[in-house]
Each structure stands twice: as C-alpha cells, then as structure tokens.
Design a protein around this motif. Sequence first.
Motif, PDB file in Angstrom:
ATOM      1  N   ALA A 180       0.839  -1.212   0.000  1.00  0.00           N
ATOM      2  CA  ALA A 180       0.000   0.000   0.000  1.00  0.00           C
ATOM      3  C   ALA A 180       0.866   1.252   0.000  1.00  0.00           C
ATOM      4  CB  ALA A 180      -0.943  -0.010   1.197  1.00  0.00           C
ATOM      5  N   GLY A 181       2.173   1.069  -0.228  1.00  0.00           N
ATOM      6  CA  GLY A 181       3.085   2.208  -0.277  1.00  0.00           C
ATOM      7  C   GLY A 181       3.741   2.477   1.072  1.00  0.00           C
ATOM      8  N   VAL A 182       4.290   3.680   1.162  1.00  0.00           N
ATOM      9  CA  VAL A 182       5.071   4.096   2.321  1.00  0.00           C
ATOM     10  C   VAL A 182       4.345   5.260   2.982  1.00  0.00           C
ATOM     11  CG1 VAL A 182       7.203   5.327   2.906  1.00  0.00           C
ATOM     12  CG2 VAL A 182       7.285   3.295   1.452  1.00  0.00           C
ATOM     13  N   TYR A 183       4.113   5.123   4.276  1.00  0.00           N
ATOM     14  CA  TYR A 183       3.341   6.129   5.024  1.00  0.00           C
ATOM     15  C   TYR A 183       4.268   6.847   5.997  1.00  0.00           C
ATOM     16  CZ  TYR A 183      -0.095   8.030   8.289  1.00  0.00           C
ATOM     17  OH  TYR A 183      -0.829   8.867   9.090  1.00  0.00           O
ATOM     18  N   LEU A 184       4.134   8.153   6.045  1.00  0.00           N
ATOM     19  CA  LEU A 184       4.987   8.945   6.931  1.00  0.00           C
ATOM     20  C   LEU A 184       4.122   9.530   8.043  1.00  0.00           C
ATOM     21  CD1 LEU A 184       7.998   9.443   6.674  1.00  0.00           C
ATOM     22  CD2 LEU A 184       7.499  11.685   5.723  1.00  0.00           C
ATOM     23  N   PRO A 185       4.192   8.961   9.265  1.00  0.00           N
ATOM     24  CA  PRO A 185       3.267   9.383  10.314  1.00  0.00           C
ATOM     25  C   PRO A 185       3.421  10.852  10.709  1.00  0.00           C
ATOM     26  CG  PRO A 185       4.906   7.838  11.185  1.00  0.00           C
ATOM     27  CD  PRO A 185       5.084   7.873   9.703  1.00  0.00           C
ATOM     28  N   GLN A 186       4.629  11.396  10.584  1.00  0.00           N
ATOM     29  CA  GLN A 186       4.839  12.794  10.999  1.00  0.00           C
ATOM     30  C   GLN A 186       3.950  13.747  10.207  1.00  0.00           C
ATOM     31  OE1 GLN A 186       7.129  10.539  10.190  1.00  0.00           O
ATOM     32  NE2 GLN A 186       9.185  11.085  10.881  1.00  0.00           N
ATOM     33  N   THR A 187       3.720  13.422   8.926  1.00  0.00           N
ATOM     34  CA  THR A 187       3.004  14.359   8.039  1.00  0.00           C
ATOM     35  C   THR A 187       1.729  13.759   7.454  1.00  0.00           C
ATOM     36  OG1 THR A 187       4.337  13.559   6.202  1.00  0.00           O
ATOM     37  CG2 THR A 187       5.133  15.536   7.328  1.00  0.00           C
ATOM     38  N   GLY A 188       1.524  12.437   7.623  1.00  0.00           N
ATOM     39  CA  GLY A 188       0.366  11.794   7.002  1.00  0.00           C
ATOM     40  C   GLY A 188       0.537  11.583   5.505  1.00  0.00           C
ATOM     41  N   ASP A 189       1.747  11.785   5.000  1.00  0.00           N
ATOM     42  CA  ASP A 189       2.003  11.562   3.571  1.00  0.00           C
ATOM     43  C   ASP A 189       2.010  10.076   3.247  1.00  0.00           C
ATOM     44  OD1 ASP A 189       2.383  14.212   2.625  1.00  0.00           O
ATOM     45  OD2 ASP A 189       4.383  14.278   3.511  1.00  0.00           O
ATOM     46  N   LEU A 190       1.592   9.777   2.023  1.00  0.00           N
ATOM     47  CA  LEU A 190       1.624   8.389   1.541  1.00  0.00           C
ATOM     48  C   LEU A 190       2.136   8.428   0.116  1.00  0.00           C
ATOM     49  CD1 LEU A 190       0.656   5.398   2.118  1.00  0.00           C
ATOM     50  CD2 LEU A 190      -1.410   6.020   0.911  1.00  0.00           C
ATOM     51  N   ARG A 191       3.055   7.531  -0.186  1.00  0.00           N
ATOM     52  CA  ARG A 191       3.637   7.553  -1.522  1.00  0.00           C
ATOM     53  C   ARG A 191       3.892   6.117  -1.939  1.00  0.00           C
ATOM     54  NH1 ARG A 191       8.648  11.542  -2.720  1.00  0.00           N
ATOM     55  NH2 ARG A 191      10.304  10.034  -2.732  1.00  0.00           N
ATOM     56  N   PRO A 192       3.830   5.832  -3.240  1.00  0.00           N
ATOM     57  CA  PRO A 192       3.954   4.424  -3.643  1.00  0.00           C
ATOM     58  C   PRO A 192       5.377   3.888  -3.471  1.00  0.00           C
ATOM     59  CG  PRO A 192       3.743   5.823  -5.583  1.00  0.00           C
ATOM     60  CD  PRO A 192       3.618   6.725  -4.392  1.00  0.00           C
ATOM     61  N   ALA A 193       5.476   2.569  -3.476  1.00  0.00           N
ATOM     62  CA  ALA A 193       6.782   1.902  -3.483  1.00  0.00           C
ATOM     63  C   ALA A 193       6.758   0.974  -4.699  1.00  0.00           C
ATOM     64  CB  ALA A 193       6.976   1.121  -2.187  1.00  0.00           C
ATOM     65  N   THR A 194       7.422   1.387  -5.772  1.00  0.00           N
ATOM     66  CA  THR A 194       7.327   0.654  -7.048  1.00  0.00           C
ATOM     67  C   THR A 194       8.708   0.293  -7.606  1.00  0.00           C
ATOM     68  OG1 THR A 194       7.276   2.760  -8.281  1.00  0.00           O
ATOM     69  CG2 THR A 194       5.159   1.815  -7.643  1.00  0.00           C
ATOM     70  N   PRO A 195       9.567  -0.347  -6.794  1.00  0.00           N
ATOM     71  CA  PRO A 195      10.931  -0.601  -7.285  1.00  0.00           C
ATOM     72  C   PRO A 195      10.951  -1.690  -8.343  1.00  0.00           C
ATOM     73  CG  PRO A 195      10.588  -1.764  -5.250  1.00  0.00           C
ATOM     74  CD  PRO A 195       9.337  -0.951  -5.486  1.00  0.00           C
ATOM     75  N   PRO A 196      12.015  -1.724  -9.175  1.00  0.00           N
ATOM     76  CA  PRO A 196      12.181  -2.872 -10.068  1.00  0.00           C
ATOM     77  C   PRO A 196      12.535  -4.107  -9.234  1.00  0.00           C
ATOM     78  CG  PRO A 196      14.065  -1.342 -10.247  1.00  0.00           C
ATOM     79  CD  PRO A 196      13.090  -0.733  -9.284  1.00  0.00           C
ATOM     80  N   ASN A 295      11.415   4.283  -7.543  1.00  0.00           N
ATOM     81  CA  ASN A 295      10.029   4.196  -8.010  1.00  0.00           C
ATOM     82  C   ASN A 295       9.925   4.340  -9.519  1.00  0.00           C
ATOM     83  OD1 ASN A 295       8.889   3.759  -5.533  1.00  0.00           O
ATOM     84  ND2 ASN A 295       8.106   5.828  -5.239  1.00  0.00           N
ATOM     85  N   VAL A 296      10.584   5.357 -10.053  1.00  0.00           N
ATOM     86  CA  VAL A 296      10.501   5.622 -11.495  1.00  0.00           C
ATOM     87  C   VAL A 296      11.182   4.498 -12.271  1.00  0.00           C
ATOM     88  CG1 VAL A 296      11.184   7.228 -13.329  1.00  0.00           C
ATOM     89  CG2 VAL A 296      10.237   8.119 -11.186  1.00  0.00           C
ATOM     90  N   ALA A 297      12.307   4.012 -11.751  1.00  0.00           N
ATOM     91  CA  ALA A 297      13.003   2.903 -12.424  1.00  0.00           C
ATOM     92  C   ALA A 297      12.103   1.669 -12.511  1.00  0.00           C
ATOM     93  CB  ALA A 297      14.298   2.552 -11.682  1.00  0.00           C
ATOM     94  N   GLY A 298      11.367   1.389 -11.436  1.00  0.00           N
ATOM     95  CA  GLY A 298      10.469   0.229 -11.423  1.00  0.00           C
ATOM     96  C   GLY A 298       9.339   0.372 -12.418  1.00  0.00           C
ATOM     97  N   ILE A 299       8.797   1.590 -12.515  1.00  0.00           N
ATOM     98  CA  ILE A 299       7.686   1.832 -13.454  1.00  0.00           C
ATOM     99  C   ILE A 299       8.200   1.767 -14.899  1.00  0.00           C
ATOM    100  CG2 ILE A 299       5.910   3.476 -14.190  1.00  0.00           C
ATOM    101  CD1 ILE A 299       5.881   4.486 -11.205  1.00  0.00           C
ATOM    102  N   LEU A 300       9.376   2.352 -15.147  1.00  0.00           N
ATOM    103  CA  LEU A 300       9.960   2.289 -16.504  1.00  0.00           C
ATOM    104  C   LEU A 300      10.234   0.845 -16.910  1.00  0.00           C
ATOM    105  CD1 LEU A 300      12.460   5.316 -16.484  1.00  0.00           C
ATOM    106  CD2 LEU A 300      10.378   5.113 -17.869  1.00  0.00           C
ATOM    107  N   HIS A 301      10.746   0.057 -15.965  1.00  0.00           N
ATOM    108  CA  HIS A 301      11.038  -1.353 -16.232  1.00  0.00           C
ATOM    109  C   HIS A 301       9.754  -2.067 -16.689  1.00  0.00           C
ATOM    110  CE1 HIS A 301      13.201  -5.179 -15.531  1.00  0.00           C
ATOM    111  NE2 HIS A 301      12.065  -5.623 -15.007  1.00  0.00           N
TER     112      HIS A 301
END
Length: 308
Positions: A180-196, A295-301
């Motif tokens: 479900a991605g990476v969650y940062l509790p300090q800010t409530g940010d969520l961002r994907p984790a899409t490695p190759p 992330n970008v490398a994984g999506i490009l792959h």
Amino acid sequence: MDNITALGGDVYEIDTRMAGYAGITAGYLILGDRPCLVETGTSTSAPVVRDALASLGVGPNDLATVVVTHIHLDHAGGVGDMAAYFPQAQIVVHEKGARHLADPSRLMKSARMVWGDQLDTLFGELSPTDAERIVALGDTGAIDLGNGRTLASHYSPGHAKHHVGLIDSGTGDLYVGDAAGVYLPQTGDLRPATPPPDFDLQTALDSIALFQALGPQRLLFSHYGPVGAVQETLERSAEELRIWVDLTKQAHEMGMDLDHAVAMVRDRTRERYTALKAEDETAEHFELLSGAPSNVAGILHWLDKVSP
C-alpha cells in the motif's frame, strides 16, 4: 525501551532503528500464546529487535514464529540472525521468497549491484536460514497465534512477486508490508513503493482492492506505523500509483532517460507531500524509503515490458 510502542490487542510496534534512523522500518510483535514477530528489519537491526523482544519477556526459546511480508532486505534482512537468536521459531514467507532465505547469495548479489557500498550501512548481510525451519506460504495460509487467534496471509504481489498481506483475526489489523506504499506518520504523507523488477500496475491495484475487501480495522505499515483511516488510505494508495505511473508514462513517451524522468516526476509530485516542503530530515527519510529514482526505475522497467 524507547523504541517500543504498545498498540493494543497485545501488539507492539518495534522501531528497528534501520541504519541508526528512527521511524524508518517497523517490526511488530504479536504477544499471544504463540508469540509472532512480523518483519525482522535489516540484519544490522537484528540485535535491536532481539533486545526489544527480550524487554517484552520473549526469550530465546519463546518466539514461535517469524513472518515477513516479503524478502526485501529492509523487511527480511534480519531473518537469518533472528532464526539464530530464536532457535524454536518457524520462519514463514511466501513460496516465491523461500529459497532466497535458505540461500541468500543471489539476492545479496543483486542487492549489492543496486546499493553498492551503501549496502553494508543500510542493510548488512542476510544470513541463510536452515531450509527445514522455513514454512512456505501459497496464495493464502494461516499462522497459529494460539488460543484460536490466527494471522491469515493473502498473496499481494505488485510491489514484489513474493509479497503477502497478513490479517490478524484477533484485532483486524492488516500488515500491509509495502503493497500500500510508504506512510509517513509525521506528516500523514503516503507515496507508492514501485521498485524494479516486479512492479506491475494492475497487479498492484488488485492487491490494494484485495486489502479493501478484507475489511481490516487498521493498517500496520512496515514504513511506518498504524493507520486507522483504512478505506481512505487504501484509496489514496491506489491514486498515488496511478499518478506516478501516468507521469512516468509521459516521460517514457517523450523518450527521457532515467535521470530526466526522475527529475520530472519528482518535480510534478512534490506538492503532494507535506514532508518534501519541509526540506528537512523528514524529507530525507521519505527519499530513503520510497526514493523517486527507485520508483521511477520500477515503473519504466514495467513500461518497457508492456509497451516497449
């Protein structure tokens, strides 16, 4: 100990202090009749996790199970060490990851290619686990926590082909790993984790839909911590995936190389994350956990496979 947080339901979050940082990678102890550790953290964090378990009363012969959501080194790098510290514990992993825990040489070789000299500081060396102690999960499985309580596993690839989500029948907690991605509790940010090399958009979205269908009470992120707003967070994680893929697709169609694609995607997503506006340690944490280059490398792959 200041790296242990009680989350209720006999669940304890353990900050594994990955590479000496706080708030990067969590392991979780379910302290039932059959104590179970979910995620070991890295090999270099293994002593930290062992000491945390000891302070919660779990000695060398008390741990029944160690289970990992997938075999990436920030989640499972400490498996061999924990197996040695806790000789009675079974080691549970998806069948696609089992052989790499028994013989980590290929995994370590490819990790070294990606991380170079940083590997030793960030992760250390995954040591082998005796194959007899490894329990390989199929698409679903159940881990006995004692007293009728189970941790049910659900195959959830997309981030990695050896990834499972785990739901606790006692609390309704869903251990989401990185699916479900990476969650940062300090800010409530969520961002994907899409490695190759395993990222696949539809598979990743299907995994999130599966998590929604399981109806969890709470999400427990390996990076990082508990989140109560379940549906909203899972919707956000699907939206993040689509945005990163759309932007990377544009870069791909424009024929950009990796560096230019990363710069473009980073620039166009920056406003979405409070952490990155701060330009401080929090921003650094975020980049370490869910780096735009990876992330970008994984999506490009993936794009090269589906639309070369």
